[in-house]
Design a protein around this motif. Structure first.
Motif, mmCIF file in Angstrom:
data_model
loop_
_atom_site.group_PDB
_atom_site.id
_atom_site.type_symbol
_atom_site.label_atom_id
_atom_site.label_comp_id
_atom_site.label_asym_id
_atom_site.label_seq_id
_atom_site.Cartn_x
_atom_site.Cartn_y
_atom_site.Cartn_z
ATOM 1 N N PHE A 1 -2.734 7.269 67.144
ATOM 2 C CA PHE A 1 -1.736 6.475 68.098
ATOM 3 C C PHE A 1 -0.227 6.871 67.453
ATOM 4 C CE2 PHE A 1 -3.869 3.180 71.091
ATOM 5 C CZ PHE A 1 -4.932 4.265 71.332
ATOM 6 N N THR A 2 0.809 6.891 68.227
ATOM 7 C CA THR A 2 2.275 6.765 67.862
ATOM 8 C C THR A 2 2.541 5.396 67.593
ATOM 9 O OG1 THR A 2 3.003 6.467 69.888
ATOM 10 C CG2 THR A 2 2.672 8.909 69.128
ATOM 11 N N ALA A 3 3.767 5.325 66.934
ATOM 12 C CA ALA A 3 4.111 4.104 66.499
ATOM 13 C C ALA A 3 4.200 3.045 67.699
ATOM 14 C CB ALA A 3 5.557 4.151 65.530
ATOM 15 N N SER B 1 -0.907 -3.529 70.167
ATOM 16 C CA SER B 1 -0.760 -4.758 69.550
ATOM 17 C C SER B 1 -0.382 -5.780 70.433
ATOM 18 C CB SER B 1 0.150 -4.406 68.404
ATOM 19 O OG SER B 1 0.036 -5.913 67.591
ATOM 20 N N HIS B 2 0.860 -5.745 71.368
ATOM 21 C CA HIS B 2 1.076 -6.603 72.311
ATOM 22 C C HIS B 2 0.188 -6.872 73.085
ATOM 23 C CE1 HIS B 2 3.997 -8.921 74.804
ATOM 24 N NE2 HIS B 2 3.756 -8.165 75.684
ATOM 25 N N GLU B 3 -0.545 -6.105 73.939
ATOM 26 C CA GLU B 3 -1.499 -6.519 74.900
ATOM 27 C C GLU B 3 -2.571 -7.258 74.201
ATOM 28 O OE1 GLU B 3 -2.838 -3.590 77.797
ATOM 29 O OE2 GLU B 3 -1.060 -2.382 77.782
#
Length: 239
Positions: free
Chosen positions: A86-88, A95-97
């Protein structure tokens, strides 16, 4: 779920996977052994005589809103895949989800989770973005008619809906998971099952501590409600 059990296949899968997984866990460590086991898992599902009856196709994502439990080794495999692929920006979104889902799901018991549709954080444009590293539960969730999956999505409070399964695919997959889990347990590793989002959230918040507990063969996710998953076919194999 009622169907005739193909004991010959179940015994063969359990015997082979217990032996191979046990050897690989000892030689390669649990994570690499798990990655090798996933390849065999997919091969066994694809080789089941009724694999051609499955309705599951790319873009069919009803089940990606259902509750999924994972074991610690699966969490580490997913996070390793995300860090590598995954890209940053994608990692930040995921991470937020996960954090949002985790906050909501921590308040629910198992039955309440079953009755709640929550989008998997890895579902992107109707497809699984971690398909190669998806959990064992997702690998084993197959149906011969997607209408049942759609109905479960549309009627989350109705826990009596039973999707139509391909029995030989199901047995091959479940026997494989039983055997790998037993090999991990025999080697002393934590094989408790935890809700996907809450386990990922803790692993991302305390990566070194959580990994150290796993490698030390200690309970991994402190403070989370885990489930001891009874093997489905090994006891029957021993009768």
């Amino acid at each position: 779920m009622e169907f005739a059990i193909d004991f010959a296949t179940v015994r063969k899968v359990i015997s082979q996977e217990l032996k191979q997984a046990g050897a690989e866990i000892a030689a390669l460590g649990p994570l690499r052994a798990y990655q090798h086991s996933l390849e065999r898992h997919d091969e066994r599902l694809a080789q089941a005589p009724d694999a051609n009856t499955l309705a599951c196709t790319a873009g069919c994502s009803w089940c990606c809103y259902f509750s999924v439990d994972v074991r610690p080794v699966e969490v580490f495999n997913i996070l390793q895949f995300v860090a590598r692929e995954f890209t940053a920006e994608e990692q930040q979104r995921v991470s937020h989800e996960i954090e949002v889902n985790s906050i909501e799901l921590k308040q629910l018991d198992e039955l309440e989770r079953m009755r709640r549709n929550i989008k998997c954080p890895f579902l992107v444009a109707g497809r699984c973005s971690i398909y190669a590293a998806r959990p064992q539960t997702c690998r084993n969730y197959h149906a011969t008619n997607a209408a049942g999956c759609q109905q479960s999505f549309e009627e989350p409070d109705n826990v009596d809906i039973a999707p139509e399964y391909a029995p030989l695919v199901y047995q091959a997959g479940a026997a494989h998971v039983d055997a790998f889990s037993k090999a991990m347990s025999d080697a002393g590793y934590d094989v408790m099952a935890f809700e996907l989002n809450t386990a990922l959230a803790q692993a991302m918040a305390q990566p070194e501590i959580v990994r150290q507990r796993f490698e030390a063969k200690q309970p991994v996710f402190v403070g989370l409600a885990g489930t001891v998953v009874a093997t489905e076919f090994i006891e029957q194999d021993d009768d």
